[in-house]
Design an enzyme around this catalytic site. Structure first.
Site, short mmCIF file in Angstrom:
data_model
loop_
_atom_site.label_atom_id
_atom_site.label_comp_id
_atom_site.label_asym_id
_atom_site.label_seq_id
_atom_site.Cartn_x
_atom_site.Cartn_y
_atom_site.Cartn_z
N ARG A 23 0.70 -1.42 -0.12
CA ARG A 23 0.13 0.07 0.03
C ARG A 23 0.66 1.34 -0.08
O ARG A 23 2.36 1.27 0.83
CB ARG A 23 -1.47 0.29 1.34
CG ARG A 23 -1.71 -1.17 1.16
CD ARG A 23 -3.00 -0.99 2.35
NE ARG A 23 -1.66 -0.88 3.82
CZ ARG A 23 -2.76 -0.72 4.92
NH1 ARG A 23 -4.29 -0.09 4.41
NH2 ARG A 23 -1.77 -1.17 5.90
N ASN A 74 -10.83 -2.64 -2.68
CA ASN A 74 -9.80 -1.84 -2.46
C ASN A 74 -8.53 -2.50 -3.19
O ASN A 74 -9.09 -3.75 -3.52
CB ASN A 74 -9.78 -2.27 -0.84
CG ASN A 74 -8.45 -2.00 -0.27
OD1 ASN A 74 -7.68 -1.87 -0.50
ND2 ASN A 74 -9.27 -1.32 1.05
N HIS A 110 -10.40 16.65 -3.31
CA HIS A 110 -9.57 16.75 -2.35
C HIS A 110 -10.33 16.59 -0.55
O HIS A 110 -9.77 17.40 -0.27
CB HIS A 110 -8.67 16.61 -3.18
CG HIS A 110 -7.75 15.87 -2.27
ND1 HIS A 110 -7.58 14.47 -2.49
CD2 HIS A 110 -6.57 16.44 -1.05
CE1 HIS A 110 -6.12 14.27 -1.71
NE2 HIS A 110 -5.82 15.58 -0.74
N ASN A 150 -11.65 5.06 8.95
CA ASN A 150 -10.44 6.25 9.61
C ASN A 150 -10.57 6.93 9.58
O ASN A 150 -9.87 7.06 8.34
CB ASN A 150 -10.02 4.61 9.36
CG ASN A 150 -9.64 3.19 9.29
OD1 ASN A 150 -10.17 2.74 10.70
ND2 ASN A 150 -8.51 2.28 8.86
N HIS A 163 -13.18 8.63 3.07
CA HIS A 163 -13.50 7.62 2.35
C HIS A 163 -13.66 6.62 3.22
O HIS A 163 -13.01 6.51 4.75
CB HIS A 163 -12.33 6.83 1.65
CG HIS A 163 -11.39 6.44 2.13
ND1 HIS A 163 -10.60 7.53 2.60
CD2 HIS A 163 -11.17 4.78 2.85
CE1 HIS A 163 -8.90 6.54 3.36
NE2 HIS A 163 -9.56 5.66 3.64
N HIS A 237 -36.49 -0.33 17.31
CA HIS A 237 -35.94 -1.14 17.46
C HIS A 237 -35.68 -2.29 15.87
O HIS A 237 -36.45 -2.46 15.46
CB HIS A 237 -36.36 -2.58 18.73
CG HIS A 237 -35.44 -3.68 18.62
ND1 HIS A 237 -34.81 -4.11 19.39
CD2 HIS A 237 -35.15 -4.88 17.90
CE1 HIS A 237 -34.19 -5.31 19.54
NE2 HIS A 237 -34.85 -5.30 18.66
N HIS A 290 -29.75 -4.81 18.41
CA HIS A 290 -29.87 -3.49 18.23
C HIS A 290 -28.63 -3.15 17.13
O HIS A 290 -28.12 -2.41 17.90
CB HIS A 290 -30.46 -2.67 19.08
CG HIS A 290 -31.00 -1.49 18.93
ND1 HIS A 290 -32.31 -1.26 19.62
CD2 HIS A 290 -30.84 -0.37 18.15
CE1 HIS A 290 -33.45 0.06 19.30
NE2 HIS A 290 -32.13 1.11 18.68
N PHE A 305 -1.29 -0.70 29.98
CA PHE A 305 -2.43 -1.25 30.96
C PHE A 305 -4.17 -2.05 30.42
O PHE A 305 -3.91 -3.18 30.48
CB PHE A 305 -2.84 -0.30 32.11
CG PHE A 305 -4.20 -0.61 32.35
CD1 PHE A 305 -4.32 -1.46 34.10
CD2 PHE A 305 -5.78 -0.50 32.33
CE1 PHE A 305 -5.20 -2.22 34.47
CE2 PHE A 305 -6.83 -0.37 33.36
CZ PHE A 305 -6.02 -1.37 34.20
ZN ZN Z 1 -33.90 -2.54 21.08
ZN ZN Z 2 -8.51 13.18 -3.30
#
Ligand code: ZN
Ligand code: ZN
Ligand code: ZN
Length: 330
Positions: A23, A74, A110, A150, A163, A237, A290, A305
Site C-alpha cells: 500500500r 480495495n 479532495h 478511519n 473514504h 428497535h 439492536h 494496561f
Molecule cells: Zn432495541
Molecule cells: Zn483526492
C-alpha cells in the site's frame, strides 16, 4: 492469497495479508497525497479498480465531476473473493482469506474532513452503505459485513481523501459475538432489548444524550472505552442495519454529520474511527440485538494496561463528554 489464522488459546482470528504491505505510505510522507496524484479525486478514476457502485448528482452542474460517491474494490485488499476452505496446519487452525474489501469514496473533491461534507453527501454515503450491504449479503460464503472508517493517520488511514471501507468476512468476529451474547442474556432475563433500555434511559435523564432527530439518537455510553466515545442508534428497535427504510438513510446521514461536527468543534478535529455493528448475515432479525454505529475519537494511545486487561481508565466521564458535545456550538 491472504490467510486467516485462529489463536489456539482464546480463539481470536487474525488476517495475514502480506500484499497489503505494498500500500502507499501514510499520506504526508509520499507524493501521492496531492490532489493530482490522489486516486480518489475526480479525474483520476483510472487509478482505482472499476467501480462497483456509483451515485451521480445530476443537479450539481457546478462540478466537473460526473459522480458524488463511488464504491470500488480495495486495491490492496485484506481479504479476497476466492474460494476458501478451512485447513488444519498441525493443531493450528487456518483458512484461506476469502472475503471482500471495498472502499467508499465519499466525495469527488479532495476533502479530508468528513464532517465538512454537505448534508446531501452524507445521505448518499449512507445509501451506498445500504446498497453494498444488500449486495454483499447475497454471497453465501460471507457471515459478517463490517462498515468502518478511519480518518487521520493516527486512526489508521493511509489516504487522506475522505473514504470509508466495507469488509465481508467468512466468520463472525469475537467483538460482535460478545455483544450479541450479552444482549441475548439481557433479553432472556429482562424481556427487553438492552439498547432500547439505554435509549429509554437517556430520554428521561438525558445525562449522556449528545443529539437526536426523529429516528436516531446519539449518546455517550455509560461505560465507554474512550473519552468522548459516541454511539448512534435507531430509536425504533431493529437488528439489521440495511433493512431500514429510505428515510432512515437521510436521518442517519444527518445525525452522523451533526455528531462529527460536534466532535470536531469540541476536540479540535481529532482523528477518529467509526464502525457499524449489525446482525451476522445468517441470523434472522430478532428482538435482542439492536444495530448501532460506534465512534471513537483518537485522543490517546492505548497503553499496556488496556492491552493487558481489556479495561480502560478515563480522565473524563461520559456525562461530561456528552455535555460538552451537546453544548458545542455548530
Ligand atoms: Zn432495541
Ligand atoms: Zn483526492
Ligand atoms: Zn457495538
Amino acid at each position: 492469497m491472504p490467510e486467516i489464522r485462529k489463536d489456539p488459546v482464546v480463539g481470536r482470528w487474525v488476517i495475514i495479508s502480506t500484499e497489503r504491505a505494498n500500500r502507499p505510505l501514510h499520506y504526508g510522507l509520499n507524493n501521492d497525497s496531492s490532489e493530482n496524484g490522489c486516486p480518489f479525486c475526480a479525474g483520476n478514476e483510472d487509478k482505482t479498480p472499476p467501480e462497483l457502485l456509483v451515485f451521480r448528482d445530476k443537479t450539481d452542474s457546478s462540478t466537473a465531476a460526473a459522480w458524488n460517491v463511488r464504491v470500488v474494490p480495495n486495491k490492496y485488499p485484506a481479504l479476497v473473493a476466492a474460494e476458501g476452505k478451512p485447513v488444519l496446519t498441525g493443531k493450528n487452525e487456518a483458512q484461506s482469506g476469502v472475503g471482500a474489501h471495498e472502499v467508499i469514496i465519499e466525495s469527488p473533491h479532495h476533502a479530508t474532513d468528513m464532517a465538512l461534507l454537505s448534508e446531501t453527501q452524507f445521505r448518499v454515503i449512507v445509501r451506498a452503505y445500504h446498497d453494498r450491504m444488500k449486495q454483499l449479503r447475497t454471497d453465501r460464503r460471507f457471515r459478517y459485513i463490517l462498515i468502518y472508517k478511519n480518518q487521520g493517520v493516527e486512526a489508521g488511514a493511509t489516504l487522506e481523501h475522505v473514504h470509508s471501507q466495507i469488509i465481508a468476512l467468512p466468520g463472525v468476529p469475537a467483538r460482535v459475538t460478545e455483544e450479541i451474547q450479552g444482549s441475548k442474556d439481557y433479553y432472556e432475563l429482562n424481556k427487553r432489548c438492552v439498547f432500547c433500555e439505554m435509549i429509554r434511559g437517556e430520554n428521561g435523564a438525558r445525562q449522556r444524550l449528545v443529539t437526536e432527530n426523529s429516528r436516531f439518537i446519539a449518546l455517550c455510553p455509560f461505560a465507554p472505552r474512550f473519552g468522548y466515545e459516541v454511539w448512534i442508534l435507531p430509536k425504533t428497535h431493529s437488528s439489521v442495519f440495511e433493512a431500514t427504510a429510505e428515510q432512515d438513510a437521510a436521518d442517519l446521514g444527518d445525525i452522523l454529520r451533526d455528531t462529527l461536527l460536534r466532535m470536531g468543534r469540541c476536540l479540535g478535529n481529532p482523528p477518529f474511527n467509526y464502525f457499524i455493528h449489525s446482525n451476522p448475515l445468517d441470523e434472522s432479525a430478532n428482538d435482542h440485538y439492536h444495530w448501532h454505529l460506534e465512534i471513537f475519537p483518537k485522543l490517546i494511545q492505548v497503553g499496556g494496561f488496556e492491552w493487558g486487561t481489556g479495561w480502560y481508565i478515563h480522565t473524563v466521564t461520559p456525562e461530561q463528554s456528552a455535555r460538552a458535545l451537546r453544548e458545542a456550538i455548530l
